[in-house]
Design a protein around this motif. Structure first.
Motif, PDB file in Angstrom:
ATOM      1  N   ARG A  28       0.836  -1.199   0.000  1.00 54.41           N
ATOM      2  CA  ARG A  28       0.000   0.000   0.000  1.00 54.41           C
ATOM      3  C   ARG A  28       0.868   1.245   0.000  1.00 54.41           C
ATOM      4  O   ARG A  28       1.681   1.455   0.886  1.00 54.41           O
ATOM      5  N   PRO A  30       0.098   5.150   0.016  1.00 55.31           N
ATOM      6  CA  PRO A  30      -0.999   6.114   0.114  1.00 55.31           C
ATOM      7  C   PRO A  30      -0.908   7.186  -0.965  1.00 55.31           C
ATOM      8  O   PRO A  30       0.160   7.733  -1.212  1.00 55.31           O
ATOM      9  N   GLU A  31      -2.022   7.452  -1.608  1.00 56.99           N
ATOM     10  CA  GLU A  31      -2.084   8.534  -2.586  1.00 56.99           C
ATOM     11  C   GLU A  31      -2.630   9.787  -1.906  1.00 56.99           C
ATOM     12  O   GLU A  31      -3.492   9.705  -1.026  1.00 56.99           O
ATOM     13  N   PRO A  32      -2.124  10.961  -2.287  1.00 61.56           N
ATOM     14  CA  PRO A  32      -2.676  12.192  -1.705  1.00 61.56           C
ATOM     15  C   PRO A  32      -4.173  12.305  -1.947  1.00 61.56           C
ATOM     16  O   PRO A  32      -4.650  12.038  -3.043  1.00 61.56           O
ATOM     17  N   LYS A  33      -4.909  12.671  -0.887  1.00 58.05           N
ATOM     18  CA  LYS A  33      -6.357  12.815  -0.997  1.00 58.05           C
ATOM     19  C   LYS A  33      -6.714  14.293  -1.101  1.00 58.05           C
ATOM     20  O   LYS A  33      -5.971  15.171  -0.702  1.00 58.05           O
ATOM     21  N   GLU A 370      -2.012   8.902   9.666  1.00 57.54           N
ATOM     22  CA  GLU A 370      -2.766   8.870   8.412  1.00 57.54           C
ATOM     23  C   GLU A 370      -4.235   9.047   8.732  1.00 57.54           C
ATOM     24  O   GLU A 370      -4.697   8.712   9.825  1.00 57.54           O
ATOM     25  N   CYS A 375      -2.462  11.626   3.675  1.00 54.89           N
ATOM     26  CA  CYS A 375      -1.598  10.461   3.548  1.00 54.89           C
ATOM     27  C   CYS A 375      -0.358  10.646   4.422  1.00 54.89           C
ATOM     28  O   CYS A 375      -0.118  11.709   4.993  1.00 54.89           O
ATOM     29  N   LEU A 376       0.432   9.606   4.509  1.00 55.84           N
ATOM     30  CA  LEU A 376       1.605   9.623   5.371  1.00 55.84           C
ATOM     31  C   LEU A 376       2.579  10.718   4.968  1.00 55.84           C
ATOM     32  O   LEU A 376       3.156  11.394   5.823  1.00 55.84           O
ATOM     33  N   ASP A 378       1.882  13.590   3.517  1.00 55.11           N
ATOM     34  CA  ASP A 378       1.317  14.866   3.978  1.00 55.11           C
ATOM     35  C   ASP A 378       1.682  15.109   5.437  1.00 55.11           C
ATOM     36  O   ASP A 378       2.112  16.201   5.824  1.00 55.11           O
ATOM     37  N   TYR A 405       1.722  18.045  -3.309  1.00 54.11           N
ATOM     38  CA  TYR A 405       1.643  18.311  -1.875  1.00 54.11           C
ATOM     39  C   TYR A 405       1.499  19.789  -1.519  1.00 54.11           C
ATOM     40  O   TYR A 405       1.019  20.111  -0.428  1.00 54.11           O
TER      41      TYR A 405
END
Length: 471
Positions: A28, A30-33, A370, A375-376, A378, A405
């Motif tokens: 996994r 993480p993608e920026p949300k 998270e 995401c991590l 960020d 970001y």
């Protein structure tokens, strides 16, 4: 029949397995949300190991899935599934390489990692030669293939470290290759690297201290030796270590053969109980227990502590760097790696800064989390800004992932509220560093954690820092 394997991260050193119908691997990232941050659903992040789970997608009885937990490394799983550990047994003999020759007798397992297992061996290259104990790191079949096809450089890096310049002051603080050879199991070939035997890693040693942190003097002692090692690796060997962390900084030992032999007689090697899992292995699964050696002759004050920087599994030559590679342990990861800026030896210096804080306080410097909207990465960038200040616009302009970001003004896209806290303010609450010593420690950490890698000091420059002048 087991047909699927999924790699998951769990807060455990064991490896969990359960049956699937198909085989695949998943990591996994993480993608920026784009949604707003939800603090209520934030999940704290801690480093963990990769575990293996093999499970039924749809249990036939409709009940809970059955889970098999491997005692340690899954030596019974094939290389095709991403593993290929050598299923070594106590008493086995491995034929040595060209440098030392002779035979290595397996007498104890010292530990294992994602790509290898490490064994204590008894060695003598002929019957008249005095015996000695050494450590053999046996790589998986898959990583062995990486060495062959120039995709993994542990062997070439270890050779470079061993032979570049033994007279450099940092050489004595680097684990050096004694021999190498290839052994074979039913999984295939395994590159094997022979080193001197080491003691505890710094994470274990730190956690064994009364307050789970090192004193100021001991921290300085460790960091100075690490910087000497990095100066050698960077400036002489032309390598980036990429995995500088407490687990790879280890106690150097020079222990007579008789001392270790006596300890082994009183504390024999052990096995786990045999496991019967016909779907995983036709034979009983017999796993050797990891039993590290104690730190022989290490003074409780740690005033005689000598360390070696170990593990070149992630090391890379300067001419092979791909800036798109994601490297370093997450909590020690430099901003240039996260943001797609060109990176090199300064990333190891960033890791050193994080380690100084951890050794002094017993806690990681960057507290990450998270959430559904953050995401991590960020979270990591947020902590950097809170503790170190805004990112220079000249640095951000050279980052390929800047727009993922930051907005056009240099503000984080998904983190709207910051809570600035200086390094001094981060150290003080732990009450493990005297008030009069906090500012100097924070200043040294701040130098290591210079955001722009082009002006981050080198290992050689940090060795001249006043903070290290009394060690």
């Amino acid at each position: 029949m087991f047909r699927r394997i999924r790699l998951l991260r769990v807060q455990s050193s064991s490896l969990r397995l359960a049956t699937h119908r198909k085989f695949s691997t998943t990591h996994r990232i993480p993608e920026p949300k784009t949604a707003s941050m939800s603090v209520e659903r934030a999940i704290p992040f801690t480093e963990s190991v990769i575990s293996v789970r093999v499970r039924e997608e749809e249990p036939e009885d409709g009940g809970e899935e059955g889970v098999f937990t491997s005692d340690e490394e899954p030596h019974f799983l094939k290389p095709e599934l991403g593993f290929g550990f050598n299923p070594l047994k106590l008493g086995a003999h491995l034929n040595g390489g060209l440098k030392l020759g002779g035979s290595y007798e397996i007498v104890r397992k010292l530990g294992f990692g994602a790509n290898s297992s490490v064994w204590l061996v008894k060695f003598s290259n002929n019957p008249t030669t005095e015996k000695q104990f050494l450590a053999v790191k046996v790589l998986t079949v898959n990583i062995t293939a990486g060495n062959v096809y120039d995709k993994h450089w542990e062997l070439s890096s270890a050779r470079r470290v061993a032979g570049a310049d033994p007279n450099h002051p940092g050489y004595q603080h680097c684990l050096t290759l004694r021999d190498s050879f290839v052994c074979t199991s039913y999984h295939g070939p395994h590159t094997s690297l022979v080193f001197d035997v080491l003691g505890s890693d710094m994470l274990s040693l730190q956690r064994a201290q009364p307050n789970r942190a090192f004193s100021l003097h001991v921290t300085k002692r460790i960091i100075k030796q690490v910087l000497l090692a990095l100066d050698y690796i960077h400036s002489v060997c032309g390598l980036v270590h990429r995995d500088v962390k407490p687990q790879n900084i280890m106690v150097s030992m020079n222990v007579p053969y008789a001392t270790i032999a006596d300890y082994l007689n009183k504390n024999p090697a052990a096995l786990y109980e045999p496991r019967i899992e016909p779907d995983l292995s036709a034979d009983p699964i017999i796993t050797v227990k990891s039993q590290p050696l104690p730190d022989f002759d290490l003074d409780p004050t740690l005033d005689n502590l000598v360390i070696k920087l170990a593990d070149y599994g992630e090391a890379i030559a300067l001419n092979k760097i791909d800036v798109e590679d994601e490297c370093q342990p997450v909590l020690l990861r430099a901003p240039e790696v996260i943001l797609g800026h060109s990176w090199s030896t300064p990333i190891d210096i960033w890791s050193v800064g994080c380690i100084v804080f951890e050794h002094l306080t017993g806690s990681p410097f960057f507290k990450l989390y998270e959430s559904p909207s953050v995401c991590l990465a960020d979270s990591h960038l947020r902590r950097m800004i809170e503790h170190l200040g805004d990112f220079p616009s000249s640095f951000l302009a050279l980052c390929s992932r800047r727009n993922a970001y930051f907005d056009e003004k240099g503000n984080l896209l998904r983190v709207k509220q910051l809570f600035p806290q200086t390094i001094e303010q981060c150290i003080a609450p732990y009450k493990r560093v005297e008030n009069q010593d906090i500012a100097a420690a924070a200043a040294f950490i701040r130098r290591c954690l210079t955001i722009d890698p082009s002006v981050r000091p080198s290992a050689s420059e940090l060795l001249q820092d006043e903070w290290l002048s009394d060690v």
